[in-house]
Write a protein that holds these residues in place. Structure first.
Motif, mmCIF file in Angstrom:
data_model
loop_
_atom_site.group_PDB
_atom_site.id
_atom_site.type_symbol
_atom_site.label_atom_id
_atom_site.label_comp_id
_atom_site.label_asym_id
_atom_site.label_seq_id
_atom_site.Cartn_x
_atom_site.Cartn_y
_atom_site.Cartn_z
ATOM 1 N N TYR A 61 0.833 -1.202 0.000
ATOM 2 C CA TYR A 61 0.000 0.000 0.000
ATOM 3 C C TYR A 61 0.871 1.257 0.000
ATOM 4 C CZ TYR A 61 -3.252 3.597 1.503
ATOM 5 O OH TYR A 61 -3.976 4.758 1.585
ATOM 6 N N TYR A 62 1.876 1.277 0.871
ATOM 7 C CA TYR A 62 2.769 2.439 0.965
ATOM 8 C C TYR A 62 3.461 2.690 -0.362
ATOM 9 C CZ TYR A 62 6.703 5.358 2.225
ATOM 10 O OH TYR A 62 7.609 6.379 2.262
ATOM 11 N N PHE A 63 3.998 1.637 -0.963
ATOM 12 C CA PHE A 63 4.715 1.785 -2.225
ATOM 13 C C PHE A 63 3.804 2.344 -3.311
ATOM 14 C CE2 PHE A 63 6.037 -0.017 -6.329
ATOM 15 C CZ PHE A 63 7.284 0.583 -6.443
ATOM 16 N N LEU A 64 2.618 1.772 -3.455
ATOM 17 C CA LEU A 64 1.695 2.240 -4.496
ATOM 18 C C LEU A 64 1.247 3.676 -4.248
ATOM 19 C CD1 LEU A 64 -0.402 -0.986 -5.045
ATOM 20 C CD2 LEU A 64 1.322 -0.001 -6.571
ATOM 21 N N LYS A 65 0.939 4.000 -3.005
ATOM 22 C CA LYS A 65 0.514 5.365 -2.688
ATOM 23 C C LYS A 65 1.657 6.347 -2.920
ATOM 24 C CE LYS A 65 -1.494 8.294 0.826
ATOM 25 N NZ LYS A 65 -1.890 8.450 2.210
ATOM 26 N N TYR A 66 2.869 5.945 -2.528
ATOM 27 C CA TYR A 66 4.018 6.848 -2.660
ATOM 28 C C TYR A 66 4.325 7.150 -4.125
ATOM 29 C CZ TYR A 66 8.633 8.848 -2.354
ATOM 30 O OH TYR A 66 9.695 9.694 -2.493
ATOM 31 N N ILE A 67 4.387 6.099 -4.969
ATOM 32 C CA ILE A 67 4.781 6.347 -6.361
ATOM 33 C C ILE A 67 3.674 6.981 -7.189
ATOM 34 C CG2 ILE A 67 6.519 4.533 -6.378
ATOM 35 C CD1 ILE A 67 4.573 2.885 -8.112
ATOM 36 N N THR A 68 2.454 7.024 -6.666
ATOM 37 C CA THR A 68 1.376 7.652 -7.421
ATOM 38 C C THR A 68 0.988 8.995 -6.796
ATOM 39 O OG1 THR A 68 -0.264 6.340 -6.189
ATOM 40 C CG2 THR A 68 0.451 5.483 -8.316
ATOM 41 N N ILE A 69 0.330 8.964 -5.696
ATOM 42 C CA ILE A 69 -0.244 10.175 -5.105
ATOM 43 C C ILE A 69 0.813 11.106 -4.515
ATOM 44 C CG2 ILE A 69 -1.810 11.032 -3.313
ATOM 45 C CD1 ILE A 69 -3.361 8.338 -3.722
ATOM 46 N N THR A 70 1.649 10.593 -3.639
ATOM 47 C CA THR A 70 2.620 11.435 -2.939
ATOM 48 C C THR A 70 3.597 12.088 -3.908
ATOM 49 O OG1 THR A 70 2.437 9.958 -1.027
ATOM 50 C CG2 THR A 70 4.316 11.477 -1.060
ATOM 51 N N GLU A 71 4.149 11.293 -4.814
ATOM 52 C CA GLU A 71 5.098 11.833 -5.794
ATOM 53 C C GLU A 71 4.426 12.862 -6.698
ATOM 54 O OE1 GLU A 71 8.499 11.285 -6.977
ATOM 55 O OE2 GLU A 71 8.682 10.798 -4.863
ATOM 56 N N PHE A 72 3.218 12.577 -7.164
ATOM 57 C CA PHE A 72 2.518 13.499 -8.054
ATOM 58 C C PHE A 72 2.288 14.852 -7.378
ATOM 59 C CE2 PHE A 72 -1.365 15.373 -9.797
ATOM 60 C CZ PHE A 72 -0.982 15.509 -11.131
ATOM 61 N N LYS A 73 1.798 14.818 -6.141
ATOM 62 C CA LYS A 73 1.557 16.072 -5.417
ATOM 63 C C LYS A 73 2.849 16.864 -5.236
ATOM 64 C CE LYS A 73 -2.435 14.755 -2.591
ATOM 65 N NZ LYS A 73 -2.859 14.475 -1.200
ATOM 66 N N ALA A 74 3.928 16.169 -4.882
ATOM 67 C CA ALA A 74 5.206 16.855 -4.661
ATOM 68 C C ALA A 74 5.740 17.450 -5.963
ATOM 69 C CB ALA A 74 6.221 15.892 -4.060
ATOM 70 N N HIS A 75 5.624 16.717 -7.052
ATOM 71 C CA HIS A 75 6.079 17.244 -8.342
ATOM 72 C C HIS A 75 5.287 18.483 -8.736
ATOM 73 C CE1 HIS A 75 9.126 14.475 -9.867
ATOM 74 N NE2 HIS A 75 8.429 13.493 -9.313
ATOM 75 N N MET A 76 3.989 18.437 -8.569
ATOM 76 C CA MET A 76 3.151 19.582 -8.926
ATOM 77 C C MET A 76 3.481 20.797 -8.053
ATOM 78 S SD MET A 76 1.422 18.830 -11.562
ATOM 79 C CE MET A 76 2.869 17.941 -12.070
ATOM 80 N N ASP A 77 3.751 20.570 -6.780
ATOM 81 C CA ASP A 77 4.119 21.664 -5.886
ATOM 82 C C ASP A 77 5.436 22.298 -6.324
ATOM 83 O OD1 ASP A 77 3.749 23.229 -3.354
ATOM 84 O OD2 ASP A 77 5.662 22.243 -2.874
ATOM 85 N N VAL A 78 6.409 21.497 -6.681
ATOM 86 C CA VAL A 78 7.703 22.031 -7.117
ATOM 87 C C VAL A 78 7.550 22.787 -8.436
ATOM 88 C CG1 VAL A 78 10.013 21.408 -7.914
ATOM 89 C CG2 VAL A 78 9.104 20.378 -5.840
ATOM 90 N N VAL A 79 6.778 22.242 -9.361
ATOM 91 C CA VAL A 79 6.548 22.935 -10.642
ATOM 92 C C VAL A 79 5.905 24.289 -10.388
ATOM 93 C CG1 VAL A 79 5.177 22.866 -12.768
ATOM 94 C CG2 VAL A 79 6.461 20.846 -12.052
ATOM 95 N N LYS A 80 4.887 24.318 -9.535
ATOM 96 C CA LYS A 80 4.215 25.585 -9.201
ATOM 97 C C LYS A 80 5.205 26.584 -8.611
ATOM 98 C CE LYS A 80 2.203 26.268 -5.365
ATOM 99 N NZ LYS A 80 1.479 26.260 -4.124
ATOM 100 N N ARG A 81 6.055 26.113 -7.702
ATOM 101 C CA ARG A 81 7.025 26.999 -7.052
ATOM 102 C C ARG A 81 8.072 27.511 -8.031
ATOM 103 N NH1 ARG A 81 5.496 27.455 -2.254
ATOM 104 N NH2 ARG A 81 4.408 25.784 -1.167
ATOM 105 N N ILE A 82 8.441 26.700 -8.983
ATOM 106 C CA ILE A 82 9.417 27.137 -9.986
ATOM 107 C C ILE A 82 8.821 28.229 -10.867
ATOM 108 C CG2 ILE A 82 10.652 26.420 -12.076
ATOM 109 C CD1 ILE A 82 11.141 23.723 -10.619
ATOM 110 N N PHE A 83 7.596 28.030 -11.316
ATOM 111 C CA PHE A 83 6.969 29.023 -12.188
ATOM 112 C C PHE A 83 6.636 30.323 -11.458
ATOM 113 C CE2 PHE A 83 5.755 25.393 -15.066
ATOM 114 C CZ PHE A 83 6.595 25.785 -16.092
ATOM 115 N N THR A 84 6.246 30.232 -10.199
ATOM 116 C CA THR A 84 5.881 31.439 -9.452
ATOM 117 C C THR A 84 7.052 32.018 -8.665
ATOM 118 O OG1 THR A 84 5.189 30.153 -7.522
ATOM 119 C CG2 THR A 84 3.494 30.638 -9.199
#
Length: 159
Positions: A61-84
């Motif tokens: 469960y941890y592995f699947l949640k981490y590679i999908t939800i957690t990673e996606f949210k973190a990537h989107m946050d970093v992209v947002k911070r880079i652009f802004t």
């Protein structure tokens, strides 16, 4: 312990190779056998824990949640911070409740592999994390944002 270590190594190999051709299956079997022979005595210290299927379920469960939800949210946050250019970098001290080496390794690896955070040092019961946006310098608040969920599963899996 050798079978369990080899099986997990094989599954990880196949998942990351992305194919199940005969070549990949054979190579995965060879690599996982070598990894198991070399690493099982160091990875599995308490064989009784291997007989608890709930640990494997938490790991999956941890592995699947981490590679999908957690990673996606973190990537989107970093992209947002880079652009802004909404950056507030710094190093924060995060308390750590898990004691086992494998649990600590899982938490440190999860923090470091998550975009925007990197564990730069470990001391006693603390990690020092370089964070792209320090929302709070309070160790307890920083832990909630960075590592609380990782640690919850690390304890369930390894301790």
């Amino acid at each position: 312990k050798y079978l369990a270590t080899g099986t997990v190594a094989f599954i990880i190999y196949i998942v990351f190779s992305g194919t199940i051709t005969p070549y990949d299956l054979l190579t995965g079997a060879v690599v996982s056998t070598i990894c198991s022979a070399l690493l099982a005595p160091y990875i599995v210290r308490n064989e009784a824990k291997l007989r608890q299927p709930a640990r494997l379920a938490y790991l999956a469960y941890y592995f699947l949640k981490y590679i999908t939800i957690t990673e996606f949210k973190a990537h989107m946050d970093v992209v947002k911070r880079i652009f802004t250019m909404d950056l507030k970098p710094g190093i924060v001290r995060i308390p750590l409740n898990c004691k086992g080496d494998m649990a600590r390794l899982l938490v440190a690896s999860s923090i470091t592999n998550t975009p925007g955070t990197v564990v730069v040092d470990e001391s006693d019961d603390y990690f020092y994390v370089n964070w792209i946006y320090v929302s709070s310098v309070s160790p307890v608040e920083a832990k909630k944002s960075i590592s609380e969920e990782f640690e919850k599963y690390a304890v369930k899996i390894f301790e």
